[in-house]
Design a protein around this motif. Structure first.
Motif, PDB file in Angstrom:
ATOM      1  N   LEU A 247       0.871  -1.330   0.077  1.00 29.07           N
ATOM      2  CA  LEU A 247       0.138   0.011   0.137  1.00 29.07           C
ATOM      3  C   LEU A 247       0.806   1.042   0.006  1.00 29.07           C
ATOM      4  O   LEU A 247       0.186   2.202   0.128  1.00 29.07           O
ATOM      5  CB  LEU A 247      -0.961   0.260   1.205  1.00 29.07           C
ATOM      6  CG  LEU A 247      -2.040  -1.183   1.389  1.00 29.07           C
ATOM      7  CD1 LEU A 247      -2.746  -0.991   2.333  1.00 29.07           C
ATOM      8  CD2 LEU A 247      -3.008  -1.063  -0.011  1.00 29.07           C
ATOM      9  N   ALA A 248       2.302   1.201   0.137  1.00 34.45           N
ATOM     10  CA  ALA A 248       2.999   2.458  -0.103  1.00 34.45           C
ATOM     11  C   ALA A 248       2.626   3.247  -1.320  1.00 34.45           C
ATOM     12  O   ALA A 248       2.720   4.418  -1.032  1.00 34.45           O
ATOM     13  CB  ALA A 248       4.446   1.775  -0.165  1.00 34.45           C
ATOM     14  N   PRO A 249       2.516   2.785  -2.498  1.00 36.53           N
ATOM     15  CA  PRO A 249       2.320   3.697  -3.751  1.00 36.53           C
ATOM     16  C   PRO A 249       0.777   4.395  -3.261  1.00 36.53           C
ATOM     17  O   PRO A 249       0.651   5.695  -3.666  1.00 36.53           O
ATOM     18  CB  PRO A 249       1.869   2.592  -4.492  1.00 36.53           C
ATOM     19  CG  PRO A 249       2.993   1.536  -4.346  1.00 36.53           C
ATOM     20  CD  PRO A 249       2.699   1.555  -3.000  1.00 36.53           C
ATOM     21  N   LEU A 250      -0.224   3.767  -2.582  1.00 41.61           N
ATOM     22  CA  LEU A 250      -1.033   4.563  -2.275  1.00 41.61           C
ATOM     23  C   LEU A 250      -0.994   5.714  -1.330  1.00 41.61           C
ATOM     24  O   LEU A 250      -1.741   6.751  -1.404  1.00 41.61           O
ATOM     25  CB  LEU A 250      -2.349   3.674  -1.690  1.00 41.61           C
ATOM     26  CG  LEU A 250      -3.041   2.808  -2.529  1.00 41.61           C
ATOM     27  CD1 LEU A 250      -3.978   1.767  -1.908  1.00 41.61           C
ATOM     28  CD2 LEU A 250      -3.614   3.427  -3.694  1.00 41.61           C
ATOM     29  N   ALA A 278       8.297   7.419  -9.642  1.00 33.04           N
ATOM     30  CA  ALA A 278       8.233   6.397 -10.703  1.00 33.04           C
ATOM     31  C   ALA A 278       8.253   4.829 -10.063  1.00 33.04           C
ATOM     32  O   ALA A 278       7.418   4.042 -10.505  1.00 33.04           O
ATOM     33  CB  ALA A 278       9.424   6.472 -11.537  1.00 33.04           C
ATOM     34  N   HIS A 279       9.135   4.625  -9.020  1.00 33.08           N
ATOM     35  CA  HIS A 279       9.017   3.328  -8.504  1.00 33.08           C
ATOM     36  C   HIS A 279       7.745   2.977  -7.690  1.00 33.08           C
ATOM     37  O   HIS A 279       7.487   1.753  -7.557  1.00 33.08           O
ATOM     38  CB  HIS A 279      10.145   3.238  -7.631  1.00 33.08           C
ATOM     39  CG  HIS A 279      10.280   3.876  -6.279  1.00 33.08           C
ATOM     40  ND1 HIS A 279      10.637   5.113  -6.349  1.00 33.08           N
ATOM     41  CD2 HIS A 279       9.712   3.671  -5.268  1.00 33.08           C
ATOM     42  CE1 HIS A 279      10.220   5.567  -5.050  1.00 33.08           C
ATOM     43  NE2 HIS A 279       9.876   4.815  -4.106  1.00 33.08           N
ATOM     44  N   ARG A 284       2.614  -2.177 -14.024  1.00 36.27           N
ATOM     45  CA  ARG A 284       2.362  -3.444 -14.093  1.00 36.27           C
ATOM     46  C   ARG A 284       1.803  -3.979 -12.874  1.00 36.27           C
ATOM     47  O   ARG A 284       1.459  -5.159 -12.896  1.00 36.27           O
ATOM     48  CB  ARG A 284       3.852  -4.072 -13.999  1.00 36.27           C
ATOM     49  CG  ARG A 284       4.480  -3.790 -15.437  1.00 36.27           C
ATOM     50  CD  ARG A 284       5.960  -4.555 -15.327  1.00 36.27           C
ATOM     51  NE  ARG A 284       6.678  -3.789 -14.310  1.00 36.27           N
ATOM     52  CZ  ARG A 284       8.005  -3.873 -14.172  1.00 36.27           C
ATOM     53  NH1 ARG A 284       8.687  -5.020 -14.833  1.00 36.27           N
ATOM     54  NH2 ARG A 284       8.625  -3.309 -13.178  1.00 36.27           N
ATOM     55  N   THR A 285       1.528  -3.185 -11.864  1.00 34.78           N
ATOM     56  CA  THR A 285       0.710  -3.610 -10.453  1.00 34.78           C
ATOM     57  C   THR A 285      -0.487  -2.690 -10.694  1.00 34.78           C
ATOM     58  O   THR A 285      -0.714  -1.534 -11.197  1.00 34.78           O
ATOM     59  CB  THR A 285       1.599  -3.259  -9.266  1.00 34.78           C
ATOM     60  OG1 THR A 285       1.822  -1.880  -9.201  1.00 34.78           O
ATOM     61  CG2 THR A 285       2.990  -3.983  -9.395  1.00 34.78           C
ATOM     62  N   GLU A 286      -1.388  -3.350  -9.832  1.00 33.64           N
ATOM     63  CA  GLU A 286      -2.846  -2.613  -9.614  1.00 33.64           C
ATOM     64  C   GLU A 286      -2.567  -1.280  -9.010  1.00 33.64           C
ATOM     65  O   GLU A 286      -3.241  -0.126  -9.521  1.00 33.64           O
ATOM     66  CB  GLU A 286      -3.818  -3.719  -8.830  1.00 33.64           C
ATOM     67  CG  GLU A 286      -4.119  -4.836  -9.403  1.00 33.64           C
ATOM     68  CD  GLU A 286      -3.148  -5.875  -9.474  1.00 33.64           C
ATOM     69  OE1 GLU A 286      -1.979  -5.723  -8.754  1.00 33.64           O
ATOM     70  OE2 GLU A 286      -3.357  -7.051  -9.989  1.00 33.64           O
ATOM     71  N   VAL A 287      -1.855  -1.499  -7.690  1.00 30.74           N
ATOM     72  CA  VAL A 287      -1.840  -0.044  -7.083  1.00 30.74           C
ATOM     73  C   VAL A 287      -0.765   0.851  -7.802  1.00 30.74           C
ATOM     74  O   VAL A 287      -1.031   2.127  -7.571  1.00 30.74           O
ATOM     75  CB  VAL A 287      -1.044  -0.570  -5.821  1.00 30.74           C
ATOM     76  CG1 VAL A 287      -1.006   0.827  -4.627  1.00 30.74           C
ATOM     77  CG2 VAL A 287      -2.010  -1.354  -4.808  1.00 30.74           C
ATOM     78  N   GLY A 288       0.265   0.423  -8.492  1.00 27.99           N
ATOM     79  CA  GLY A 288       0.975   1.363  -9.109  1.00 27.99           C
ATOM     80  C   GLY A 288       0.282   1.950 -10.345  1.00 27.99           C
ATOM     81  O   GLY A 288       0.472   3.127 -10.416  1.00 27.99           O
ATOM     82  N   ARG A 289      -1.028   1.470 -10.786  1.00 28.83           N
ATOM     83  CA  ARG A 289      -1.480   1.994 -12.018  1.00 28.83           C
ATOM     84  C   ARG A 289      -2.215   3.271 -11.172  1.00 28.83           C
ATOM     85  O   ARG A 289      -2.576   4.225 -12.082  1.00 28.83           O
ATOM     86  CB  ARG A 289      -2.651   1.033 -12.509  1.00 28.83           C
ATOM     87  CG  ARG A 289      -1.758  -0.026 -13.664  1.00 28.83           C
ATOM     88  CD  ARG A 289      -2.905  -0.575 -14.419  1.00 28.83           C
ATOM     89  NE  ARG A 289      -3.885  -1.330 -13.724  1.00 28.83           N
ATOM     90  CZ  ARG A 289      -3.918  -2.642 -13.506  1.00 28.83           C
ATOM     91  NH1 ARG A 289      -3.107  -3.247 -14.090  1.00 28.83           N
ATOM     92  NH2 ARG A 289      -4.988  -3.318 -12.885  1.00 28.83           N
ATOM     93  N   VAL A 290      -2.711   3.186 -10.277  1.00 30.46           N
ATOM     94  CA  VAL A 290      -3.343   4.387  -9.489  1.00 30.46           C
ATOM     95  C   VAL A 290      -2.173   5.794  -9.366  1.00 30.46           C
ATOM     96  O   VAL A 290      -2.724   6.558  -9.853  1.00 30.46           O
ATOM     97  CB  VAL A 290      -3.692   4.137  -8.125  1.00 30.46           C
ATOM     98  CG1 VAL A 290      -4.509   5.412  -7.305  1.00 30.46           C
ATOM     99  CG2 VAL A 290      -4.689   2.787  -7.952  1.00 30.46           C
ATOM    100  N   GLY A 291      -1.051   5.509  -9.139  1.00 29.05           N
ATOM    101  CA  GLY A 291      -0.214   6.671  -9.284  1.00 29.05           C
ATOM    102  C   GLY A 291       0.059   6.825 -10.690  1.00 29.05           C
ATOM    103  O   GLY A 291       0.445   8.145 -10.782  1.00 29.05           O
ATOM    104  N   GLU A 292       0.139   5.911 -11.619  1.00 26.55           N
ATOM    105  CA  GLU A 292       0.465   6.285 -13.000  1.00 26.55           C
ATOM    106  C   GLU A 292      -0.671   7.094 -13.412  1.00 26.55           C
ATOM    107  O   GLU A 292      -0.510   8.252 -13.961  1.00 26.55           O
ATOM    108  CB  GLU A 292       0.745   4.998 -13.757  1.00 26.55           C
ATOM    109  CG  GLU A 292       0.982   5.602 -15.178  1.00 26.55           C
ATOM    110  CD  GLU A 292       0.980   4.301 -16.027  1.00 26.55           C
ATOM    111  OE1 GLU A 292       1.562   4.340 -17.351  1.00 26.55           O
ATOM    112  OE2 GLU A 292       0.228   3.413 -15.908  1.00 26.55           O
ATOM    113  N   ALA A 293      -1.921   6.824 -13.080  1.00 23.27           N
ATOM    114  CA  ALA A 293      -3.180   7.527 -13.300  1.00 23.27           C
ATOM    115  C   ALA A 293      -3.093   8.936 -12.757  1.00 23.27           C
ATOM    116  O   ALA A 293      -3.445   9.843 -13.502  1.00 23.27           O
ATOM    117  CB  ALA A 293      -4.446   6.695 -12.969  1.00 23.27           C
TER     118      ALA A 293
END
Length: 550
Positions: A247-250, A278-279, A284-293
């Motif tokens: 959950l760190a990206p969230l 960026a990391h 490629r990850t579900e939570v990472g897509r939130v950050g990219e969005a």
């Protein structure tokens, strides 16, 4: 007996109370109603306070985070599964141990019934037999030889033999109700698995203590409990670490959003440098897509804010330029009108009349200039709204020929060249507005090039597009102005001189008209070569064939 002091103290109280009741007036109904209203108001206030306190407590209660929910859910489900496994394992192992104990009791009963037959015939008791034939601790022996009383004894943990009391023998007898081994609980001795066997005229009952089975099950349950507790603690720590890392990206998204929300985005030049690292925005990850969005959204918002700022600056420049363009003729009109009024106030001679006529001519010229400026601005506004065009068939070749014919008298010092195709090039559009495009391009070439410059107008058909080019061999366009050449009030000459400055709306109007026709206008410039190219959708040479092909 009654206490005399109690009677003495009680008697005066009645006379005192009676006069008080007699002297008092009847209760006032209004006072009673007021008291009732006050009590109701107090009760309502208490209820409101209770509700407010409950609401405050509910709002103050901190909601569970997603991390806590996931950890509790995983640990709870795992705990439930491990408890079920422990219970099932204990039940299975207990059953296995009980089956083994049953086999041992049955075998011991059969063997003992044969062994003690001679001792029974000699009249020995159960205690004497066990002392003569030592057995393992927890071994129980009971003998019933009618009509004698039954005897029973048990081997203690220290291998001593203890005779059972009559009450304990009674507990043993209660368990002997079936031919299969039974579980008997004897007061003071514990639980035994027993079985009876006939031995001549006697009945021999053999039992083995269940303490070993219970101890084994207890040790197993303790081991399972400790392992389960340790495993759950390890699982909770591993789950907490995994979920926290996942959950760190969230959290990074939330932190980035909070920082962006604190930026002043309502006015002025705004940039949004905040982005999710960026990391932590790995698509490629579900939570990472939130950050990219979020990063993509911030990019779009930043682009929109930059465009807004650019539009605001352009609007301020537009207002300043329009104000300047209108201020100059207005100042001229005011000056000439004041001059005329001052001259007429002195006399009405020939010189005054001549001065007044000259002033009125200048006023008219400045009025026409303002009229053209306002009409150009109104035309741009209408074109932006999709209005002002009247479509029809337009011969672009003839239109270019007429525009060059009008430009020659205005620029006699320039050389005008026509390059036309053998067949006319037709487009669907507004003839008047397209003529204005060509005229503006020719006027732009005439105004911003020196004497002796050659201006070439070419019209041709390129596939399904009609192409009109205006080329000159003048000094070219400043690269710093090329990007804003088609913007409103854009000038190559910043001096605003009437000979070269103009209003800066000619190319803006040309682009707006071309865009309204679904075409495009571009420019390529280098020292000695500048070309404006207009591309418009061409009409087919044979409309009937085109319709049939469609």
């Amino acid at each position: 007996m009654t206490d005399p002091r109690g009677d003495a103290s009680a008697q005066p109280s009645a006379p005192v109370a009676a006069p008080a009741l007699a002297a008092g007036a009847e209760p006032d109904p209004s006072d009673a109603a007021a008291d009732a209203d006050a009590a109701a108001a107090a009760g309502a206030a208490v209820d409101d306070k209770t509700v407010a306190d409950a609401s405050a407590a509910a709002s103050a209660r901190r909601p569970w985070t997603l991390q806590r929910k996931l950890i509790v859910t995983v640990v709870a489900i795992t705990s439930f599964i491990m408890v079920l496994v422990g219970v099932a394992t204990s039940a299975i192992l207990g059953g296995v141990l009980e089956d083994g104990l049953n086999s041992r009791v049955t075998s011991a009963a059969e063997r003992t019934a044969v062994l003690v037959r001679g001792y029974i015939a000699q009249g020995w008791t159960a205690q004497e037999i066990l002392e003569e034939q030592p057995q393992q601790p927890g071994f129980l022996l009971a003998i019933q030889t009618p009509p004698d009383a039954p005897t029973a004894a048990v081997v203690e943990s220290d291998t001593t033999v203890t005779e059972l009391t009559q009450d304990q023998i009674g507990d043993l007898a209660d368990g002997l109700r079936s031919e299969t081994p039974s579980v008997v609980t004897i007061d003071g001795l514990g639980s035994f698995r027993v079985e009876g066997q006939p031995s001549g005229a006697s009945v021999v009952v053999v039992g083995i203590s269940r303490d070993e089975v219970a101890s084994s099950i207890g040790r197993m349950l303790t081991t399972i409990g400790l392992l389960t507790a340790g495993g759950l603690i390890l699982l909770a720590l591993a789950t907490a670490w995994t979920i926290r890392a996942g959950l760190a990206p969230l959290r990074a998204v939330a932190a980035t959003a909070e920082r962006v929300s604190a930026l002043p985005l309502d006015q002025g030049e705004v940039s949004i440098p905040e982005r999710v690292p960026a990391h932590q925005a790995d698509p490629r990850t579900e939570v990472g897509r939130v950050g990219e969005a979020l990063n993509t959204l911030l990019d779009h918002v930043g682009t929109s804010l930059t465009a807004r700022q650019r539009n605001e600056e352009r609007m301020r420049t537009f207002v300043a330029d329009a104000s300047h363009e209108l201020r100059t003729p207005l100042a001229s009109i005011r000056g000439y009108s004041e001059l005329s009024l001052r001259a007429l106030s002195k006399d009405h001679g020939a010189a005054t009349i001549e001065t007044t006529e000259s002033s009125l001519e200048r006023i008219q010229a400045q009025s026409l200039r303002m009229t053209r400026l306002v009409e150009d601005l109104l035309l741009l506004a209408r074109l932006d709204e999709g209005q002002e065009l009247v479509y029809g068939a337009v011969d672009l070749t003839r239109l270019a020929l007429e525009a060059v014919g009008d430009a020659r008298p205005a620029g006699p010092d320039h050389t005008w060249v026509l390059e036309l195709a053998d067949e006319p090039v037709h487009v669907a559009g507004d003839a008047g507005r397209l003529h204005q495009v060509v005229a503006n391009l020719l006027a732009n070439a005439r105004t911003h090039t020196p004497e002796g410059t050659t201006v070439t107008v070419a019209v041709e058909r390129d596939g399904g597009m009609a192409v009109l080019r205006v080329h000159d061999d003048g000094p070219g366009i400043d690269p710093a102005l090329r990007d804003e050449l088609f913007e409103r009030f854009s000038r190559a000459d910043r001096s605003r001189a009437r000979q070269t400055g103009g209003t800066g709306l000619g190319l803006s109007i040309a682009r707006a008209i071309v865009d309204a026709h679904g075409g495009s206008i571009t420019v390529e410039s280098a020292p000695g070569s500048t070309t404006f190219e207009v591309r418009l959708p061409a009409r087919p040479r044979d409309p009937g064939a085109a319709a049939g092909g469609a």
